[in-house]
Write an enzyme that holds these catalytic residues in place. Structure first.
Site, PDB file in Angstrom:
ATOM      1  N   GLU A  18       0.831  -1.070   0.038  1.00  0.00           N
ATOM      2  CA  GLU A  18       0.096  -0.039   0.167  1.00  0.00           C
ATOM      3  C   GLU A  18       0.844   1.389   0.109  1.00  0.00           C
ATOM      4  O   GLU A  18       0.862   1.972   0.977  1.00  0.00           O
ATOM      5  CB  GLU A  18      -0.933  -0.155   1.323  1.00  0.00           C
ATOM      6  CG  GLU A  18      -1.945  -1.068   1.304  1.00  0.00           C
ATOM      7  CD  GLU A  18      -2.798  -1.199   2.714  1.00  0.00           C
ATOM      8  OE1 GLU A  18      -3.560  -1.737   2.632  1.00  0.00           O
ATOM      9  OE2 GLU A  18      -2.109  -0.769   3.421  1.00  0.00           O
ATOM     10  N   ARG A  36       2.991   7.770  -0.038  1.00  0.00           N
ATOM     11  CA  ARG A  36       3.846   8.764  -0.233  1.00  0.00           C
ATOM     12  C   ARG A  36       4.711   8.518  -1.528  1.00  0.00           C
ATOM     13  O   ARG A  36       5.181   9.420  -1.982  1.00  0.00           O
ATOM     14  CB  ARG A  36       4.852   8.742   1.096  1.00  0.00           C
ATOM     15  CG  ARG A  36       5.669   9.774   1.172  1.00  0.00           C
ATOM     16  CD  ARG A  36       6.811   9.638   2.084  1.00  0.00           C
ATOM     17  NE  ARG A  36       6.231   9.130   3.346  1.00  0.00           N
ATOM     18  CZ  ARG A  36       5.779   9.842   4.442  1.00  0.00           C
ATOM     19  NH1 ARG A  36       6.052  11.145   4.553  1.00  0.00           N
ATOM     20  NH2 ARG A  36       5.327   9.284   5.670  1.00  0.00           N
ATOM     21  N   ARG A  45       3.688  19.223   7.991  1.00  0.00           N
ATOM     22  CA  ARG A  45       4.683  18.252   8.305  1.00  0.00           C
ATOM     23  C   ARG A  45       5.921  18.687   9.020  1.00  0.00           C
ATOM     24  O   ARG A  45       6.796  18.059  10.029  1.00  0.00           O
ATOM     25  CB  ARG A  45       5.081  17.548   7.075  1.00  0.00           C
ATOM     26  CG  ARG A  45       3.803  16.758   6.590  1.00  0.00           C
ATOM     27  CD  ARG A  45       4.314  15.767   5.351  1.00  0.00           C
ATOM     28  NE  ARG A  45       4.890  14.605   5.950  1.00  0.00           N
ATOM     29  CZ  ARG A  45       6.056  14.472   6.007  1.00  0.00           C
ATOM     30  NH1 ARG A  45       7.141  15.046   5.293  1.00  0.00           N
ATOM     31  NH2 ARG A  45       6.731  13.300   6.577  1.00  0.00           N
ATOM     32  N   TYR A  56       6.273  16.951  12.487  1.00  0.00           N
ATOM     33  CA  TYR A  56       7.155  15.825  12.704  1.00  0.00           C
ATOM     34  C   TYR A  56       8.658  16.127  12.571  1.00  0.00           C
ATOM     35  O   TYR A  56       9.685  15.292  12.366  1.00  0.00           O
ATOM     36  CB  TYR A  56       6.900  14.709  11.306  1.00  0.00           C
ATOM     37  CG  TYR A  56       5.639  14.257  11.286  1.00  0.00           C
ATOM     38  CD1 TYR A  56       4.782  13.544  12.137  1.00  0.00           C
ATOM     39  CD2 TYR A  56       4.815  14.598   9.881  1.00  0.00           C
ATOM     40  CE1 TYR A  56       3.657  13.130  12.024  1.00  0.00           C
ATOM     41  CE2 TYR A  56       3.458  14.354   9.567  1.00  0.00           C
ATOM     42  CZ  TYR A  56       2.833  13.641  10.588  1.00  0.00           C
ATOM     43  OH  TYR A  56       1.539  13.280  10.393  1.00  0.00           O
ATOM     44  N   CYS A  70       0.110  32.689  12.738  1.00  0.00           N
ATOM     45  CA  CYS A  70       0.621  33.341  13.998  1.00  0.00           C
ATOM     46  C   CYS A  70       0.921  32.409  14.839  1.00  0.00           C
ATOM     47  O   CYS A  70       0.471  32.003  15.858  1.00  0.00           O
ATOM     48  CB  CYS A  70      -0.937  34.144  14.593  1.00  0.00           C
ATOM     49  SG  CYS A  70      -1.149  35.560  13.712  1.00  0.00           S
ATOM     50  N   GLU A  71       2.268  31.995  14.633  1.00  0.00           N
ATOM     51  CA  GLU A  71       2.998  31.044  15.427  1.00  0.00           C
ATOM     52  C   GLU A  71       4.121  30.538  14.967  1.00  0.00           C
ATOM     53  O   GLU A  71       4.656  30.838  13.931  1.00  0.00           O
ATOM     54  CB  GLU A  71       2.007  29.481  14.960  1.00  0.00           C
ATOM     55  CG  GLU A  71       2.493  28.558  16.357  1.00  0.00           C
ATOM     56  CD  GLU A  71       1.273  27.579  16.204  1.00  0.00           C
ATOM     57  OE1 GLU A  71       0.064  27.841  15.892  1.00  0.00           O
ATOM     58  OE2 GLU A  71       1.629  26.251  16.161  1.00  0.00           O
TER      59      GLU A  71
END
Ligand code: LLP
Length: 466
Positions: A316, A319, A360, A364, A391-392
C-alpha cells in the site's frame, strides 16, 4: 524520529545542519528531489511543460502543482515492479477524484481509511471490489456502507469491529471480505527500526499477547466473514528493508500457526506501505524494483522455512507515488535578517502559506528543500529559513536551505516533495483558504482541486448570514 540536527550557531559556524551542503549554484535543481518533468530555464522553474510563473499568473499562490506524468510513472513503476502483487495506492497521502481515476487507469487498487475517502473513490468510479478499507474505529454506518457497496476488503482492527461486521452480514445476508491488521511489534522510521518495543499504539491486534490469533478465530467463526489474510503496516518513510524482514518473519509465523492449529489457509497477505522518498539530499530511497525483489525474497525465504505456501501479496504505497509528484509554489512576502548569538544571523523568508498547507515540518520536524522559481540570481548563497504567515513561531516550511541572498518580496519559491500528507493534512488555521491542486502536463494546467473561497469558509458559519 531522526535526532535533531546540529544547531545554527554550531561550532562549525552558521552552516546549518551537518547534512546540508552549500550548493555551487543556488539556481540549480537537485534533480532527484523534483518530479520527472521539472527543470529550470534561465532560472524559471518549469513543471509539466509549463513555466511555474505562468501557472501562478493565472492561479495565484500558494498552489500545489501536480506533475501528472511523474505521478503516472511512479504508479506504473510500482505496478510493474510488483507485478505479482496487488498494489493499493494509499489515498490518505493525497486523494481527489482525478487522482483516483489515474490510479485506476494505471492498474492500481485503492486503499481508503475513512468514509470521506470512500466517497471520493466511489464518486471517481473506482470499482468497489478494488478498494481496501482501513481504520481503527470504523462505525456501524461506515461498515454498513462498505459492505453494501461491496468493498473488496475491510481491514479489521478491533474485536468490536468484527462483532459489528458479524451483525451487518447477518442482517443483510451480504458477505464481507476481511483482513486482520496485526501488530508485528516492529516500528520503522527513516533509517532505523525498533523491534519489540512498539506494541504500545492504537493500531492492530498484537501477535505477542495472542489477540491476533483470537481475532482470526473470531473472523473464521463468523458465517458472513470471509478471511483473506493478515495485514501488517510497520511505519512510514522507511528506507531499510530490515524492518519489513522482522515484521514478515513474525506475521508469517502467525500465518503458519493459523494454518496448523485452525486448519485455515489464508490466501493473501498485505505488507503495508511506508516506502521512503527523498525530501532532501540526506535521503536515499530505493527504486520499486529493488523493493519488490527484497520483499519477495524475504517472504519466500520465510515461507520456505515455515513450509507454507507463499500467500498472494499486496502493498500500500502512498507517499512513494504522490510525494515527489507535487511541489508547492509560494510567493515571498517579507525577508528579515535576525541576529543570533555568536555574531551570526538567520534570514527569515516569509511566504504566503505555511503550516496550513504543510504541517509536516511543525508536526514531525520534517526536512524540506526549496528553490527560487521565478528568476536566476548570481547573488551569493545565504542560509535561510522559509516560514509561513500564520500566527505561530513554529510555522516553518523549510527549516534550512541555501537561497540567493537577494531573495526578495515577489519572488516565487517552490518546495519539492509536497505531494504526500500536505494537501491531505491541510487546515484552515487562521482561516487560511486551502490552496488548489493544479495538474500540469504537456504544457496544460488543469485545476483538479480548486482554491477555497471565503464563501467556502463562511459556508459552515451559521451566523454568517444573520
Ligand atoms: N497503509 C497503511 C495501513 C497506513 O497506515 C499507511 C500510512 C499507508 C499504507 C501509506 O504509507 P506511506 O506509503 O504513504 O508512507 N502523516 C504522516 C504519515 C502517516 C502515515 C499513515 N499511514 C506523514 O506525513 O509523514
Amino acid at each position: 524520529m531522526r535526532a535533531h540536527e546540529a544547531g545554527w550557531a554550531h561550532a562549525e559556524g552558521a552552516r546549518g545542519p551537518a547534512w546540508l551542503r552549500e550548493p555551487a549554484d543556488t539556481n540549480a535543481l537537485v534533480q532527484h528531489l523534483w518530479s520527472a518533468t521539472a527543470h529550470k530555464t534561465d532560472g524559471d522553474l518549469h513543471v509539466g511543460g509549463m513555466a511555474v510563473a505562468d501557472v501562478v499568473a493565472e492561479h495565484n499562490t500558494p498552489a500545489y502543482l501536480l506533475d501528472e506524468v511523474d505521478f503516472r510513472q511512479r504508479a506504473r513503476a510500482f505496478r510493474e515492479a510488483f507485478s505479482d502483487f496487488d498494489v493499493y495506492y494509499a489515498g490518505k497521502a493525497f486523494l481527489c477524484t482525478t487522482v483516483a481515476r489515474w490510479v485506476t487507469e494505471e492498474g492500481l487498487r485503492l486503499d481508503v481509511c475513512s468514509d470521506g475517502e470512500l466517497t471520493v473513490a466511489l464518486r471517481a468510479g473506482v470499482d468497489p471490489a478494488r478498494i481496501g478499507y482501513h481504520g481503527n474505529n470504523k462505525s456501524m454506518i461506515e461498515l454498513r456502507r462498505a459492505v453494501a457497496t461491496g468493498v473488496g476488503r475491510i481491514i479489521v482492527d478491533s474485536f468490536h469491529e468484527i462483532a459489528r461486521l458479524r451483525t451487518i452480514t447477518a442482517e443483510t445476508g451480504l458477505d464481507a471480505r476481511v483482513m486482520v491488521r496485526v501488530t508485528a511489534g516492529v516500528e520503522a522510521h527513516t533509517h532505523e527500526y525498533i523491534a519489540t518495543a512498539h506494541e504500545d499504539q492504537k493500531f492492530g491486534f498484537s501477535i505477542t499477547n495472542g489477540d491476533a490469533f483470537d481475532a482470526v478465530r473470531a473472523v473464521t467463526g463468523a458465517p458472513g466473514l470471509q478471511l483473506l489474510g493478515l495485514h501488517s503496516h510497520i511505519g512510514s518513510q522507511i528506507f531499510d528493508s530490515s524492518g519489513f524482514e522482522v515484521a514478515a518473519r513474525r506475521v508469517l509465523a502467525l500465518h503458519a500457526r493459523i494454518s496448523e492449529e485452525l486448519g485455515v489457509e489464508m490466501p493473501e497477505m498485505d505488507l503495508g506501505g511506508g516506502f521512503g522518498i527523498a525530501y532532501t539530499t540526506q535521503d536515499d530511497p530505493s527504486e520499486p524494483a529493488q523493493l519488490a525483489t527484497e520483499l519477495t525474497k524475504i517472504v519466500e525465504h520465510e515461507c520456505r522455512a515455515l513450509a507454507v505456501a507463499v500467500p498472494h501479496l499486496s502493498i500500500e504505497p502512498g507517499r512513494a507515488i504522490v510525494g515527489p509528484a507535487m511541489c508547492t509554489v509560494y510567493t515571498v512576502g517579507t525577508v528579515k535578517k535576525v541576529a543570533l548569538d555568536g555574531g551570526v544571523s538567520r534570514t527569515y523568508v516569509s511566504v504566503d502559506g505555511g503550516m496550513s498547507d504543510n504541517i509536516r515540518t511543525a508536526l514531525y520536524d520534517a526536512d524540506y528543500s526549496c528553490t527560487l522559481a521565478s528568476r536566476a540570481s548570481s547573488a551569493p548563497a545565504v542560509l535561510a529559513r522559509v516560514v509561513g504567515k500564520h500566527c505561530e513561531a513554529g510555522d516553518i516550511v523549510v527549516k534550512d536551505e541555501f537561497l540567493p541572498s537577494d531573495v526578495a518580496p515577489g519572488d516565487l519559491l517552490a518546495v519539492p516533495g509536497t505531494g504526500a500528507y500536505c494537501r491531505s493534512m491541510a487546515s484552515n488555521y487562521n482561516h487560511a483558504l486551502r490552496p488548489p491542486v493544479i495538474a500540469v502536463r504537456d504544457g496544460v494546467a488543469r485545476v483538479v482541486v480548486r482554491r477555497e473561497t471565503e464563501d467556502d469558509l463562511l459556508s459552515t458559519d451559521v451566523g454568517a448570514d444573520q
